[in-house]
Design a protein around this motif. Sequence first.
Motif, short mmCIF file in Angstrom:
data_model
loop_
_atom_site.label_atom_id
_atom_site.label_comp_id
_atom_site.label_asym_id
_atom_site.label_seq_id
_atom_site.Cartn_x
_atom_site.Cartn_y
_atom_site.Cartn_z
N ASP A 30 0.91 -1.02 -0.03
CA ASP A 30 0.11 0.09 0.14
C ASP A 30 0.91 1.27 0.04
OD1 ASP A 30 -2.47 -1.45 0.04
OD2 ASP A 30 -2.36 -1.75 2.10
N ASP A 43 -5.11 -8.92 4.13
CA ASP A 43 -6.11 -9.20 3.09
C ASP A 43 -6.31 -8.17 2.18
OD1 ASP A 43 -6.08 -12.03 3.94
OD2 ASP A 43 -7.96 -11.85 5.04
N GLY A 44 -6.18 -8.06 0.82
CA GLY A 44 -6.81 -7.02 0.11
C GLY A 44 -5.58 -6.08 -0.14
N LYS A 46 -2.34 -4.14 -1.39
CA LYS A 46 -1.52 -3.80 -2.73
C LYS A 46 -0.26 -3.89 -2.74
CE LYS A 46 -1.48 -1.08 -7.09
NZ LYS A 46 -1.99 0.39 -7.67
N GLU A 55 0.72 -10.54 -7.37
CA GLU A 55 -0.75 -11.05 -7.17
C GLU A 55 -0.65 -12.35 -7.10
OE1 GLU A 55 -3.54 -7.66 -9.73
OE2 GLU A 55 -3.20 -9.78 -10.44
#
Length: 229
Positions: A30, A43-44, A46, A55
């Motif tokens: 992030d 989780d989720g 970047k 990914e």
Amino acid sequence: MRLDRFVSETTGMSRKEATKVLQSAEVTIDGVVQKKAALQVPDGAKVMWNNEPLELIGPTYLMMHKPLDCVCANHDSRHRTIFTYVDVPNINKLHTVGRLDLDTTGLLLITDDGQWSHRITSPKQQCLKIYHAWVSEPLIEENISAFAAGLELTGEDKPTAPALLEILNEREALVHVHEGRYHQVRRMFAAIGNNVEKLHREQVGSLTLDADLAPGECRVLTAEEVALF
């Protein structure tokens, strides 16, 4: 998942290599540089490596038409392996679901999902395999009952489980087995005094080899095909 493992699984690096990348301040979560290998990736989140997104790829399920003269191994010093025909990410994490001999062709399943693989190969599951065999000596009706009764194989303590021998013509047959012993089909024919000249696996469970796949080709299984096991 730990950050070093996340980087390893999304890039194909070893954990040691991933740790070096983290120490070089090349990975962000992030937008924030993260160097701690043990950090849990939310989780989720970047995750980026040198401004490229990382990914996780879901489980891989492949069907291959195994060609002659290659082995079901990740590495082999003497023979070409089936993985030289495969071009997918994280290939080092894949394994074959059971094995086909060097000189056996046909349906081969490949995955990185150990539980799915186990459901197919576990002796308790008695998963059906159908082989097309070409033999050197004429087949006779008595061979059918011999396969159905179970055969004593050299070096084995107990006979094979009942198997269906479906004679197609004098020197061709389909063999339906629910075991996976070493070189089983070839040894079964040897037990009745015959020799397999060519062997091709056509089916595993209710999954049949895709007729559109040439030897050496593979494709991703559909969700419906994966759910068969």
